[in-house]
Design an enzyme around this catalytic site. Structure first.
Site, mmCIF file in Angstrom:
data_model
loop_
_atom_site.group_PDB
_atom_site.id
_atom_site.type_symbol
_atom_site.label_atom_id
_atom_site.label_comp_id
_atom_site.label_asym_id
_atom_site.label_seq_id
_atom_site.Cartn_x
_atom_site.Cartn_y
_atom_site.Cartn_z
ATOM 1 N N ASP A 131 64.712 -6.634 -15.961
ATOM 2 C CA ASP A 131 65.469 -7.731 -15.346
ATOM 3 C C ASP A 131 66.917 -7.646 -15.819
ATOM 4 O O ASP A 131 67.197 -7.149 -16.905
ATOM 5 C CB ASP A 131 64.916 -9.086 -15.816
ATOM 6 C CG ASP A 131 63.539 -9.400 -15.234
ATOM 7 O OD1 ASP A 131 63.077 -8.680 -14.340
ATOM 8 O OD2 ASP A 131 62.941 -10.393 -15.701
ATOM 9 N N ARG B 40 66.410 -2.962 -8.056
ATOM 10 C CA ARG B 40 66.044 -4.236 -7.425
ATOM 11 C C ARG B 40 67.358 -5.010 -7.221
ATOM 12 O O ARG B 40 68.020 -5.357 -8.186
ATOM 13 C CB ARG B 40 65.118 -5.037 -8.333
ATOM 14 C CG ARG B 40 64.887 -6.468 -7.840
ATOM 15 C CD ARG B 40 64.509 -7.410 -8.985
ATOM 16 N NE ARG B 40 63.211 -7.108 -9.555
ATOM 17 C CZ ARG B 40 62.873 -7.458 -10.808
ATOM 18 N NH1 ARG B 40 63.712 -8.099 -11.588
ATOM 19 N NH2 ARG B 40 61.677 -7.150 -11.264
HETATM 20 P P1 FDA Z 1 68.820 -18.687 -2.000
HETATM 21 O O1 FDA Z 1 68.970 -19.280 -3.358
HETATM 22 O O2 FDA Z 1 69.921 -18.869 -1.019
HETATM 23 O O3 FDA Z 1 67.471 -19.195 -1.391
HETATM 24 C C1 FDA Z 1 67.019 -18.908 -0.091
HETATM 25 C C2 FDA Z 1 65.853 -19.827 0.226
HETATM 26 O O4 FDA Z 1 64.762 -19.544 -0.663
HETATM 27 C C3 FDA Z 1 66.162 -21.305 -0.014
HETATM 28 O O5 FDA Z 1 66.714 -21.893 1.118
HETATM 29 C C4 FDA Z 1 64.790 -21.852 -0.372
HETATM 30 O O6 FDA Z 1 64.028 -22.067 0.778
HETATM 31 C C5 FDA Z 1 64.171 -20.734 -1.159
HETATM 32 N N1 FDA Z 1 64.450 -20.852 -2.615
HETATM 33 C C6 FDA Z 1 65.269 -20.053 -3.358
HETATM 34 N N2 FDA Z 1 65.260 -20.410 -4.645
HETATM 35 C C7 FDA Z 1 64.429 -21.479 -4.719
HETATM 36 C C8 FDA Z 1 63.998 -22.286 -5.795
HETATM 37 N N3 FDA Z 1 64.422 -22.114 -7.030
HETATM 38 N N4 FDA Z 1 63.132 -23.284 -5.525
HETATM 39 C C9 FDA Z 1 62.677 -23.493 -4.277
HETATM 40 N N5 FDA Z 1 63.058 -22.753 -3.205
HETATM 41 C C10 FDA Z 1 63.909 -21.758 -3.425
HETATM 42 N N6 FDA Z 1 68.172 -12.892 -10.984
HETATM 43 C C11 FDA Z 1 68.822 -12.309 -12.020
HETATM 44 O O7 FDA Z 1 69.929 -12.725 -12.353
HETATM 45 N N7 FDA Z 1 68.250 -11.243 -12.665
HETATM 46 C C12 FDA Z 1 67.049 -10.732 -12.301
HETATM 47 O O8 FDA Z 1 66.583 -9.774 -12.901
HETATM 48 C C13 FDA Z 1 66.371 -11.337 -11.218
HETATM 49 N N8 FDA Z 1 65.153 -10.887 -10.800
HETATM 50 C C14 FDA Z 1 64.592 -11.397 -9.659
HETATM 51 C C15 FDA Z 1 63.424 -10.840 -9.151
HETATM 52 C C16 FDA Z 1 62.909 -11.297 -7.954
HETATM 53 C C17 FDA Z 1 61.657 -10.658 -7.416
HETATM 54 C C18 FDA Z 1 63.574 -12.308 -7.225
HETATM 55 C C19 FDA Z 1 63.085 -12.780 -5.901
HETATM 56 C C20 FDA Z 1 64.704 -12.901 -7.740
HETATM 57 C C21 FDA Z 1 65.216 -12.464 -8.956
HETATM 58 N N9 FDA Z 1 66.342 -13.043 -9.507
HETATM 59 C C22 FDA Z 1 66.968 -12.446 -10.581
HETATM 60 C C23 FDA Z 1 66.813 -14.372 -8.996
HETATM 61 C C24 FDA Z 1 67.879 -14.217 -7.945
HETATM 62 O O9 FDA Z 1 69.046 -13.711 -8.519
HETATM 63 C C25 FDA Z 1 68.182 -15.590 -7.293
HETATM 64 O O10 FDA Z 1 68.641 -16.479 -8.270
HETATM 65 C C26 FDA Z 1 66.997 -16.215 -6.561
HETATM 66 O O11 FDA Z 1 66.234 -15.247 -5.919
HETATM 67 C C27 FDA Z 1 67.472 -17.226 -5.494
HETATM 68 O O12 FDA Z 1 68.252 -16.579 -4.540
HETATM 69 P P2 FDA Z 1 67.775 -16.197 -3.041
HETATM 70 O O13 FDA Z 1 68.271 -14.836 -2.784
HETATM 71 O O14 FDA Z 1 66.331 -16.373 -2.912
HETATM 72 O O15 FDA Z 1 68.612 -17.118 -2.090
#
Ligand code: FDA
Length: 284
Positions: A108, A158
């Site tokens: 991560d 990733r």
């Molecule tokens: P965004 O936050 O815009 O969310 C899109 C939609 O997803 C929202 O409208 C909602 O419906 C849903 N959603 C997202 N987050 C939610 C929440 N907390 N609760 C409820 N619904 C939610 N970051 C990092 O800094 N280092 C890392 O190593 C990783 N590793 C990692 C692995 C995996 C498999 C994932 C999916 C994510 C990470 N992250 C991470 C976290 C990433 O950086 C980010 O903070 C989250 O994925 C939220 O961003 P989205 O891209 O989902 O978009």
């Protein structure tokens, strides 16, 4: 006072067997998993060594349980704050065990104070252990260059947006800039990378990545989507039905608070959900 019930939506449980049960259920629905034993910023050698031991046992348990899961680790859980040499030795132990079990380890990406050290250690480990991949955060200005270097050596990446609070001197703040950079990174990885992971729940971004893949002739077996346990489960299953590989990041363990806090910060609806549950619990 055990407040774990608040985190239950995002965390599979406090022990290994609960996490294995959750992964089995995901596998039955066509989803792959990556198991994360929660913990970070460990400053005590014994605690870091116990984390390595727990991860090594987890790799064995994944094999004996016959579930489909790799693992995700944080370098600060494995002693990066104590010494880089100590952390490297710990990672080598884990990567060797993972290789024996034909498994894979994701690193991560943590806050920006660790980006350079994480990547330095990653490149060093990757020379002898090809079964390791690393997360890259699209909100950082530096990430395009990092992704090019990672693609050049054939490492698995990733791509995620980034979950830490970073200053605007080093990170994009506006969602449209983060999305644009995310797509740019995906584009580089589709051109030259190795089996990239697209880690987001953002439908707009997922559709853009699907379009990009189609335009570049990248078939769904050459990359995977990754999402977090408990977030957008219907979207996860829809992607599987459409023929995409989807891996769910499944955290478990007793050190759930920092992870839980990052999930709360991402969406204010989650804070209301927690407050409502706390209120109901205090009246019960
Ligand atoms: P965004 O936050 O815009 O969310 C899109 C939609 O997803 C929202 O409208 C909602 O419906 C849903 N959603 C997202 N987050 C939610 C929440 N907390 N609760 C409820 N619904 C939610 N970051 C990092 O800094 N280092 C890392 O190593 C990783 N590793 C990692 C692995 C995996 C498999 C994932 C999916 C994510 C990470 N992250 C991470 C976290 C990433 O950086 C980010 O903070 C989250 O994925 C939220 O961003 P989205 O891209 O989902 O978009």
């Amino acid at each position: 006072m055990d407040l774990f019930f608040l985190a239950r939506r995002f965390v599979a449980g406090v022990d290994v067997e609960s996490a294995i049960r959750v992964v089995r259920g995901l596998n039955e629905n066509g989803l792959h998993a990556t198991l994360d034993l929660l913990g970070e910023n460990v400053r005590d050698r014994g605690q870091a060594e116990r984390a390595v031991e727990a991860y090594a046992t987890l790799l064995d348990r994944i094999a004996t349980a016959g579930i489909d899961s790799d693992i995700s680790v944080k370098l600060t859980q494995l002693g990066l704050d104590i010494s880089e040499h100590f952390c490297e030795e710990n990672m080598r132990r884990l990567l060797s065990r993972a290789a024996e079990r034909r498994n894979f380890v994701w690193i991560d990406m943590e806050g920006s104070a660790y980006t350079q050290r994480t990547l330095d250690l990653f490149f060093h480990l990757f020379r002898t252990h090809p079964n390791v991949g690393v997360a890259i955060q699209a909100y950082l200005y530096r990430s395009e260059e990092d992704v090019r270097r990672l693609a050049d050596v054939g490492a698995r990446v990733r791509v995620c947006k980034g979950a830490y609070k970073e200053p605007k001197t080093i990170a994009y703040r506006r969602m449209r800039d983060i999305r644009r950079n995310f797509l740019r990174l995906a584009e580089i990885l589709f051109e030259r990378g190795s089996e990239p992971a697209i880690a987001t729940h953002d439908e707009q971004l997922i559709e853009a990545v699907q379009r990009l893949a189609r335009e570049r002739g990248i078939t769904p077996d050459r990359f995977e989507f990754q999402m977090l346990y408990g977030i957008r489960p219907r979207l996860q299953e829809r992607l599987v039905r459409q023929g995409y590989r989807v891996r769910i990041y499944v955290p478990f363990g007793t050190h759930w608070f920092p992870y839980f806090y990052r999930r709360l910060r991402e969406r204010k609806e989650n804070v209301w959900f927690v407050l409502k549950n706390l209120f109901e619990w205090s009246r019960a």
